[in-house]
Design a protein around this motif. Structure first.
Motif, PDB file in Angstrom:
ATOM      1  N   LEU A  41       7.913   5.035 -15.592  1.00  0.00           N
ATOM      2  CA  LEU A  41       6.951   4.048 -16.075  1.00  0.00           C
ATOM      3  C   LEU A  41       6.648   2.983 -15.029  1.00  0.00           C
ATOM      4  O   LEU A  41       5.523   2.494 -14.951  1.00  0.00           O
ATOM      5  CB  LEU A  41       7.475   3.382 -17.350  1.00  0.00           C
ATOM      6  CG  LEU A  41       7.730   4.280 -18.557  1.00  0.00           C
ATOM      7  CD1 LEU A  41       7.978   3.438 -19.794  1.00  0.00           C
ATOM      8  CD2 LEU A  41       6.579   5.253 -18.796  1.00  0.00           C
ATOM      9  N   LYS A  42       7.629   2.624 -14.226  1.00  0.00           N
ATOM     10  CA  LYS A  42       7.453   1.562 -13.230  1.00  0.00           C
ATOM     11  C   LYS A  42       6.404   1.920 -12.183  1.00  0.00           C
ATOM     12  O   LYS A  42       5.886   1.027 -11.494  1.00  0.00           O
ATOM     13  CB  LYS A  42       8.779   1.254 -12.540  1.00  0.00           C
ATOM     14  CG  LYS A  42       9.316   2.390 -11.682  1.00  0.00           C
ATOM     15  CD  LYS A  42      10.647   2.023 -11.034  1.00  0.00           C
ATOM     16  CE  LYS A  42      11.211   3.187 -10.213  1.00  0.00           C
ATOM     17  NZ  LYS A  42      10.370   3.556  -9.084  1.00  0.00           N
ATOM     18  N   ASP A  43       6.059   3.217 -12.062  1.00  0.00           N
ATOM     19  CA  ASP A  43       5.107   3.658 -11.041  1.00  0.00           C
ATOM     20  C   ASP A  43       3.671   3.767 -11.552  1.00  0.00           C
ATOM     21  O   ASP A  43       2.759   4.017 -10.764  1.00  0.00           O
ATOM     22  CB  ASP A  43       5.528   5.029 -10.487  1.00  0.00           C
ATOM     23  CG  ASP A  43       6.842   4.974  -9.724  1.00  0.00           C
ATOM     24  OD1 ASP A  43       7.162   3.898  -9.187  1.00  0.00           O
ATOM     25  OD2 ASP A  43       7.547   5.999  -9.683  1.00  0.00           O
ATOM     26  N   ILE A  44       3.459   3.604 -12.846  1.00  0.00           N
ATOM     27  CA  ILE A  44       2.127   3.816 -13.432  1.00  0.00           C
ATOM     28  C   ILE A  44       1.256   2.574 -13.243  1.00  0.00           C
ATOM     29  O   ILE A  44       1.561   1.501 -13.755  1.00  0.00           O
ATOM     30  CB  ILE A  44       2.229   4.155 -14.927  1.00  0.00           C
ATOM     31  CG1 ILE A  44       3.030   5.446 -15.128  1.00  0.00           C
ATOM     32  CG2 ILE A  44       0.828   4.298 -15.535  1.00  0.00           C
ATOM     33  CD1 ILE A  44       3.265   5.807 -16.582  1.00  0.00           C
ATOM     34  N   GLN A  45       0.155   2.731 -12.505  1.00  0.00           N
ATOM     35  CA  GLN A  45      -0.788   1.636 -12.304  1.00  0.00           C
ATOM     36  C   GLN A  45      -1.783   1.549 -13.463  1.00  0.00           C
ATOM     37  O   GLN A  45      -2.035   0.473 -13.994  1.00  0.00           O
ATOM     38  CB  GLN A  45      -1.538   1.825 -10.984  1.00  0.00           C
ATOM     39  CG  GLN A  45      -0.632   1.751  -9.764  1.00  0.00           C
ATOM     40  CD  GLN A  45      -1.384   1.934  -8.466  1.00  0.00           C
ATOM     41  OE1 GLN A  45      -2.521   2.420  -8.440  1.00  0.00           O
ATOM     42  NE2 GLN A  45      -0.764   1.541  -7.369  1.00  0.00           N
ATOM     43  N   TYR A  46      -2.366   2.693 -13.836  1.00  0.00           N
ATOM     44  CA  TYR A  46      -3.244   2.720 -15.003  1.00  0.00           C
ATOM     45  C   TYR A  46      -3.383   4.151 -15.506  1.00  0.00           C
ATOM     46  O   TYR A  46      -3.041   5.120 -14.814  1.00  0.00           O
ATOM     47  CB  TYR A  46      -4.623   2.113 -14.704  1.00  0.00           C
ATOM     48  CG  TYR A  46      -5.463   2.854 -13.693  1.00  0.00           C
ATOM     49  CD1 TYR A  46      -6.284   3.917 -14.071  1.00  0.00           C
ATOM     50  CD2 TYR A  46      -5.459   2.484 -12.356  1.00  0.00           C
ATOM     51  CE1 TYR A  46      -7.064   4.606 -13.152  1.00  0.00           C
ATOM     52  CE2 TYR A  46      -6.231   3.161 -11.422  1.00  0.00           C
ATOM     53  CZ  TYR A  46      -7.029   4.209 -11.824  1.00  0.00           C
ATOM     54  OH  TYR A  46      -7.793   4.884 -10.906  1.00  0.00           O
ATOM     55  N   ILE A  47      -3.866   4.273 -16.723  1.00  0.00           N
ATOM     56  CA  ILE A  47      -4.064   5.577 -17.366  1.00  0.00           C
ATOM     57  C   ILE A  47      -5.496   5.625 -17.874  1.00  0.00           C
ATOM     58  O   ILE A  47      -5.978   4.684 -18.510  1.00  0.00           O
ATOM     59  CB  ILE A  47      -3.081   5.762 -18.541  1.00  0.00           C
ATOM     60  CG1 ILE A  47      -1.636   5.704 -18.034  1.00  0.00           C
ATOM     61  CG2 ILE A  47      -3.343   7.074 -19.272  1.00  0.00           C
ATOM     62  CD1 ILE A  47      -0.605   5.621 -19.145  1.00  0.00           C
ATOM     63  N   GLU A  48      -6.161   6.741 -17.594  1.00  0.00           N
ATOM     64  CA  GLU A  48      -7.552   6.916 -18.017  1.00  0.00           C
ATOM     65  C   GLU A  48      -7.672   8.124 -18.937  1.00  0.00           C
ATOM     66  O   GLU A  48      -7.121   9.193 -18.657  1.00  0.00           O
ATOM     67  CB  GLU A  48      -8.462   7.100 -16.808  1.00  0.00           C
ATOM     68  CG  GLU A  48      -9.924   7.269 -17.169  1.00  0.00           C
ATOM     69  CD  GLU A  48     -10.816   7.451 -15.954  1.00  0.00           C
ATOM     70  OE1 GLU A  48     -12.035   7.662 -16.137  1.00  0.00           O
ATOM     71  OE2 GLU A  48     -10.287   7.390 -14.807  1.00  0.00           O
ATOM     72  N   SER A  49      -8.384   7.970 -20.037  1.00  0.00           N
ATOM     73  CA  SER A  49      -8.577   9.062 -20.989  1.00  0.00           C
ATOM     74  C   SER A  49      -9.602  10.061 -20.476  1.00  0.00           C
ATOM     75  O   SER A  49     -10.675   9.686 -19.978  1.00  0.00           O
ATOM     76  CB  SER A  49      -9.049   8.507 -22.339  1.00  0.00           C
ATOM     77  OG  SER A  49      -9.389   9.558 -23.216  1.00  0.00           O
ATOM     78  N   LEU A  50      -9.269  11.347 -20.622  1.00  0.00           N
ATOM     79  CA  LEU A  50     -10.190  12.442 -20.309  1.00  0.00           C
ATOM     80  C   LEU A  50     -10.240  13.368 -21.525  1.00  0.00           C
ATOM     81  O   LEU A  50      -9.862  14.520 -21.462  1.00  0.00           O
ATOM     82  CB  LEU A  50      -9.722  13.204 -19.063  1.00  0.00           C
ATOM     83  CG  LEU A  50      -9.522  12.386 -17.780  1.00  0.00           C
ATOM     84  CD1 LEU A  50      -8.916  13.244 -16.686  1.00  0.00           C
ATOM     85  CD2 LEU A  50     -10.846  11.779 -17.314  1.00  0.00           C
TER      86      LEU A  50
END
Length: 244
Positions: free
Chosen positions: A158-167
């Motif tokens: 989790l510490k590495d996640i900058q952002y999440i985009e829905s596809l």
């Protein structure tokens, strides 16, 4: 000597893969101490009779003795969270005062919610005899998810996640050193993320709060990427980030 800051637990399930999944979940929660895993009720009974067990993760459909019958015969019994692929035993489970009833495949967020019910009941009792305050979660630096990427389950910290985009039925996960496309909806991934570290800012975007470089009422900047703030999320973003 038993660690009074830990909830001791066992897994009882005749399916090796199911045991592995639950064992992985347990390993991510500092407040749980796994004492052993059992393939059937008899093995579990022998273990409970020898060890001080607080909590049992219990399957229902097992050979010879079902989980329901096993719980009926335990007196006194530890706390029990049922983990099963069948919904038709839920009434029996709650009549036996089970803490919760989880349907397979089990999401980690749902698992954690059930475990927290046990913490609320048992930790105050444990703390009467201990000055050590337990922690319900692993440190954030070590917390991870397994996500389906192509034909493999990929570990993502989790510490590495900058952002999440829905596809649509997939999500794009932008991390510090790489980018993944995983089979999961953005609403499902949102349920598994800690609210203090991640923020839904748009129907198509979740951002890692630690990576926000700048923001305005209409957009968030993460490492040069402009992420829109949706109209329905503006008030939540304002409350969390506190702008203007």
């Amino acid at each position: 000597m038993k660690d009074k800051s830990k909830i001791t637990c066992i897994i009882v399930d005749d399916e090796p893969l199911a045991r592995d999944v639950i064992e992985t979940f347990i390993s991510r929660i500092d407040g749980l101490e796994l004492i052993g895993t059992c393939a059937d009720a008899l093995e579990a009974f022998n273990l409970i009779s020898k060890k001080d067990i607080d909590l049992v993760f219990l399957d229902i459909n097992m050979p010879e003795i079902t989980g329901i019958d096993f719980l009926k015969d335990l007196n006194p019994s530890p706390k029990v969270i049922f983990t099963t692929a069948y919904s038709n035993h839920a009434v029996d489970a709650f009549n036996l005062e089970a803490v919760d009833y989880l349907l397979k495949p089990i999401e980690f967020s749902r698992f954690l919610k059930a475990v927290n019910k046990v913490f609320k009941e048992l930790i105050p009792i444990h703390q009467k005899n201990s000055k050590t305050k337990p922690q319900s979660y692993s440190s954030y630096q070590e917390t991870f998810l397994y996500l389906k990427v192509e034909k493999k389950m990929q570990k993502v910290f989790l510490k590495d996640i900058q952002y999440i985009e829905s596809l649509r039925n997939y999500i794009k996960i932008k991390m510090v050193d790489r980018e993944l496309i995983a089979y999961k909806s953005i609403s499902k991934i949102e349920e598994t993320l800690p609210g203090k570290k991640f923020l839904r800012v748009h129907r198509s975007f979740i951002v890692g709060i630690d990576f926000i470089d700048s923001f305005s009422p209409s957009e968030i900047d993460i490492k040069g990427v402009k992420i829109p703030v949706g109209r329905n999320y503006k008030e939540t973003v304002k409350d969390i980030l506190g702008y203007f």
